[in-house]
Scaffold this motif. Structure first.
Motif, PDB file in Angstrom:
ATOM      1  N   GLU A 108       0.845  -1.191   0.000  1.00  9.77           N
ATOM      2  CA  GLU A 108       0.000   0.000   0.000  1.00  9.77           C
ATOM      3  C   GLU A 108       0.880   1.241   0.000  1.00  9.77           C
ATOM      4  OE1 GLU A 108      -0.636   0.371   4.807  1.00  9.77           O
ATOM      5  OE2 GLU A 108      -1.855  -1.095   3.730  1.00  9.77           O
ATOM      6  N   SER A 109       0.293   2.388  -0.268  1.00  7.08           N
ATOM      7  CA  SER A 109       1.056   3.631  -0.200  1.00  7.08           C
ATOM      8  C   SER A 109       1.368   3.966   1.257  1.00  7.08           C
ATOM      9  CB  SER A 109       0.261   4.771  -0.835  1.00  7.08           C
ATOM     10  OG  SER A 109      -0.922   5.014  -0.096  1.00  7.08           O
ATOM     11  N   HIS A 123      -2.348  -1.377  -2.890  1.00 10.43           N
ATOM     12  CA  HIS A 123      -1.606  -1.694  -4.109  1.00 10.43           C
ATOM     13  C   HIS A 123      -1.975  -3.054  -4.692  1.00 10.43           C
ATOM     14  CE1 HIS A 123       1.788   1.445  -3.196  1.00 10.43           C
ATOM     15  NE2 HIS A 123       0.708   1.988  -3.724  1.00 10.43           N
ATOM     16  N   PHE A 153      -1.835   1.752 -11.428  1.00  8.97           N
ATOM     17  CA  PHE A 153      -0.389   1.963 -11.493  1.00  8.97           C
ATOM     18  C   PHE A 153       0.125   1.554 -12.867  1.00  8.97           C
ATOM     19  CE2 PHE A 153      -1.781  -1.275  -8.396  1.00  8.97           C
ATOM     20  CZ  PHE A 153      -1.796  -2.385  -9.213  1.00  8.97           C
ATOM     21  N   ILE A 161       6.215  -1.963  -6.616  1.00  8.95           N
ATOM     22  CA  ILE A 161       5.325  -2.628  -5.657  1.00  8.95           C
ATOM     23  C   ILE A 161       5.760  -4.075  -5.455  1.00  8.95           C
ATOM     24  CG2 ILE A 161       2.956  -3.464  -5.323  1.00  8.95           C
ATOM     25  CD1 ILE A 161       2.082  -0.850  -6.854  1.00  8.95           C
TER      26      ILE A 161
END
Length: 207
Positions: A108-109, A123, A153, A161
Motif C-alpha cells: 500500500e502507499s 496496491h 499503477f 510494488i
C-alpha cells in the motif's frame, strides 16, 4: 502528534479520490517502530460494493455501477497491524482464539495521518506468510490486470510494488523483524472487543 494508546482510529483506503474501505482500530502503540493497531474479529467495517454486488476484487473502480460504501463485519481473524514510518506496506499478525496464525503483508502507499486516523491506497498485491514462514503471493492475477489502468499503477510503479513485496519475503525467509517472533504472543486488553464504525461511512472524495 502521535495517537494515544487505547484511542480508536479509522484506517481508510482511497482510490482516485474515493473512500473504498474503512476499519475502526484501537491504537496499541505509536512510536519509532510505527503505528501499531488492533482490531477484533466481528468488528464493523465498510467496503465499497456496486449495484451488482461486486467489490474492487472483482472489477476496477471505473467499471463499478453505482458504487457505495456498505457496512459489513470483519470475520475469522483478530488482527494486529503495523505501519512502519514511510513504508509502502503494512504487516498484519492474524490471531484466532488468541493463537497466532501467520502474517499478511498488505502492499500500500505510505499512510497519511488525519486527526481521526490514517489514509492509504491499496496496491492490490499482497503476501501471505505462514507461521513457519512459508509464503505465497495473493491477488497476483488481479494485480497483473490492473497494470496500466489510469486509476491504479503503470508498469514502473507495479515493478516497485512487487519489489517491496519481494523484500518483505526475504525478511520473512531470514526470520528478520517483523517476522522474528515479535508480537506473536500478543494479548490485547480484555476490554478490546469488536468495534463499530462511529458514523455512517461515506465514499465522498471530500476529506
Amino acid at each position: 502528534m502521535p495517537f494515544t494508546p487505547g484511542q480508536i482510529v479509522l484506517r481508510r483506503y482511497w482510490r482516485d479520490g474515493r473512500n473504498t474501505f474503512v476499519k475502526p482500530m484501537i491504537v496499541v502503540a505509536d512510536d519509532d517502530a510505527g503505528l501499531l493497531l488492533w482490531m477484533a474479529a466481528g468488528s464493523e467495517i465498510a467496503l465499497m460494493r456496486d449495484a451488482d454486488g461486486r467489490t474492487l476484487h472483482d472489477v476496477a473502480l471505473d467499471e463499478m455501477r453505482a458504487p457505495a460504501l456498505e457496512r459489513d463485519r470483519f470475520r475469522d481473524n483478530d488482527i494486529l497491524v503495523l505501519m512502519p514510518p514511510g513504508a509502502a506496506y503494512s504487516v498484519w499478525w492474524f490471531f484466532r482464539a488468541g493463537t497466532f496464525h501467520g502474517w499478511y503483508v498488505n502492499l500500500e502507499s505510505p499512510i497519511t495521518r488525519r486527526a481521526d486516523g490514517v489514509d492509504t491506497t491499496d496496491h492490490v498485491l499482497d503476501v501471505v506468510i505462514d507461521p513457519d514462514r512459508g509464503w505465497t503471493w495473493k491477488d497476483d492475477d488481479e494485480f497483473a490486470a490492473r497494470i496500466g489502468h489510469p486509476q491504479y499503477f503503470d508498469s514502473a510503479a507495479a515493478a516497485e510494488i512487487r519489489a517491496t513485496g519481494e523484500h518483505l519475503i526475504e525478511l520473512a525467509e531470514a526470520g528478520a523483524f517483523p517476522f522474528d517472533g515479535t508480537h506473536t504472543r500478543f494479548h490485547p486488553d480484555p476490554a478490546w472487543g469488536p468495534l463499530t464504525l462511529p458514523a455512517p461511512p461515506s465514499a465522498s472524495p471530500s476529506r
